[in-house]
Design a protein around this motif. Sequence first.
Motif, PDB file in Angstrom:
ATOM      1  N   VAL A 157       0.836  -1.202   0.000  1.00 55.61           N
ATOM      2  CA  VAL A 157       0.000   0.000   0.000  1.00 55.61           C
ATOM      3  C   VAL A 157       0.871   1.252   0.000  1.00 55.61           C
ATOM      4  N   LYS A 158       1.918   1.244   0.804  1.00 50.59           N
ATOM      5  CA  LYS A 158       2.818   2.402   0.866  1.00 50.59           C
ATOM      6  C   LYS A 158       3.549   2.619  -0.455  1.00 50.59           C
ATOM      7  N   LEU A 159       3.953   1.540  -1.098  1.00 56.20           N
ATOM      8  CA  LEU A 159       4.716   1.650  -2.342  1.00 56.20           C
ATOM      9  C   LEU A 159       3.869   2.057  -3.541  1.00 56.20           C
ATOM     10  N   THR A 160       2.614   1.655  -3.559  1.00 56.51           N
ATOM     11  CA  THR A 160       1.806   1.792  -4.774  1.00 56.51           C
ATOM     12  C   THR A 160       0.576   2.678  -4.643  1.00 56.51           C
ATOM     13  N   GLY A 161       0.108   2.899  -3.419  1.00 52.51           N
ATOM     14  CA  GLY A 161      -1.144   3.618  -3.248  1.00 52.51           C
ATOM     15  C   GLY A 161      -2.366   2.780  -3.580  1.00 52.51           C
ATOM     16  N   CYS A 162      -2.182   1.471  -3.728  1.00 46.66           N
ATOM     17  CA  CYS A 162      -3.331   0.603  -3.992  1.00 46.66           C
ATOM     18  C   CYS A 162      -4.255   0.590  -2.774  1.00 46.66           C
ATOM     19  N   LYS A 163      -5.478   0.178  -2.991  1.00 44.05           N
ATOM     20  CA  LYS A 163      -6.463   0.055  -1.925  1.00 44.05           C
ATOM     21  C   LYS A 163      -6.702  -1.420  -1.610  1.00 44.05           C
ATOM     22  N   LEU A 164      -7.324  -1.663  -0.476  1.00 44.12           N
ATOM     23  CA  LEU A 164      -7.566  -3.029  -0.023  1.00 44.12           C
ATOM     24  C   LEU A 164      -9.037  -3.403  -0.182  1.00 44.12           C
ATOM     25  N   LEU A 165      -9.255  -4.588  -0.719  1.00 39.82           N
ATOM     26  CA  LEU A 165     -10.541  -5.243  -0.579  1.00 39.82           C
ATOM     27  C   LEU A 165     -10.326  -6.231   0.559  1.00 39.82           C
ATOM     28  N   PHE A 166     -10.723  -5.837   1.747  1.00 35.39           N
ATOM     29  CA  PHE A 166     -10.370  -6.597   2.940  1.00 35.39           C
ATOM     30  C   PHE A 166     -11.449  -7.635   3.215  1.00 35.39           C
ATOM     31  N   ASP A 167     -11.111  -8.888   2.959  1.00 33.46           N
ATOM     32  CA  ASP A 167     -12.051  -9.991   3.153  1.00 33.46           C
ATOM     33  C   ASP A 167     -11.908 -10.514   4.576  1.00 33.46           C
ATOM     34  N   VAL A 168     -12.884 -10.190   5.415  1.00 34.59           N
ATOM     35  CA  VAL A 168     -12.826 -10.554   6.831  1.00 34.59           C
ATOM     36  C   VAL A 168     -12.923 -12.066   6.998  1.00 34.59           C
ATOM     37  N   ASN A 169     -13.760 -12.700   6.191  1.00 36.30           N
ATOM     38  CA  ASN A 169     -13.853 -14.161   6.272  1.00 36.30           C
ATOM     39  C   ASN A 169     -12.532 -14.821   5.893  1.00 36.30           C
ATOM     40  N   ASN A 170     -11.852 -14.288   4.883  1.00 32.20           N
ATOM     41  CA  ASN A 170     -10.562 -14.866   4.488  1.00 32.20           C
ATOM     42  C   ASN A 170      -9.514 -14.722   5.584  1.00 32.20           C
TER      43      ASN A 170
END
Length: 289
Positions: A157-170
């Motif tokens: 995230v710090k390197l690219t500025g990408c966002k997270l699709l945070f899968d809580v079940n995963n």
Amino acid sequence: MIGIGLRTVHFNEILRDQPKIDFFEILSENFLDTGGRPSFILDKIASRYPIVMHGVSMNIGSLDPLDFDYLRKLKALAHRVNAQWVSDHLCWTGVGGRNTHDLLPLPLNEETLNHVANRVLAVSDFLGAPLVLENASSYAEFTTSTMTEWDFFVRLVKLTGCKLLFDVNNVYVSAYNHGYDPKTYIDAMPRGAVAQYHLAGHTNHGTHIIDTHNGRVIDEVWDLYAYTLDKLGDAPTLLEWDADIPDFATVHEEAMKAAVVRAGGAPAPSQTEQNAGEAAGAPLSHVHA
């Protein structure tokens, strides 16, 4: 915002009833090379609801060159449905031009981090928006890994500025399979980096859990979702139900439990769960569909 994965078995119900839901998530590959009725229905639904796109074939971690034919189709579809964002998984899905049709784990080390970061930047630049990446469920790890998955994501995230699709079940599934505390993963994530949450059911085989998306969300995952919201902040939340799919009303009922949790409450058992609990004479909180 609460969303549901758009599935063909629900097309007629959605068009007929126009249910109250904030958005739909489509599986990108289902519509890249498809015309006819599915494409027609997608356009009708996209005219009424916000759409987000979720893919399984970007192959972001592979050593194969990025597939720009695939990315061009992805970008065109995103433009057509006015997608709010485009997501895929932190994984690799094939090599040598062959697709395994599975989300395979990566060796988590500096070499992989630099490789994936460069590809994420290239994809984000091509799409004209930050790529959103999901944490896939995990069943095996590489001995060459030198960092945890959560540390890898934080640095990516710090390197690219990408966002997270945070899968809580995963997170729950992977923590069970690998023997770590899921809250350790959540605590490490940067607040404000989550674009979307996923929730789903799974199958517990005792020795391991498989992320099957074939039932209701268990209480422990609802509790973990509440913990995640507190730690990482609110974001649009989507329920995945991809196998043994019931009618839309049942999926909608399960998805809307997220609204209760977001408001600080505990999700009430469904009518099916109530009936099962009464039949067994068991406390409702201990019954899972």
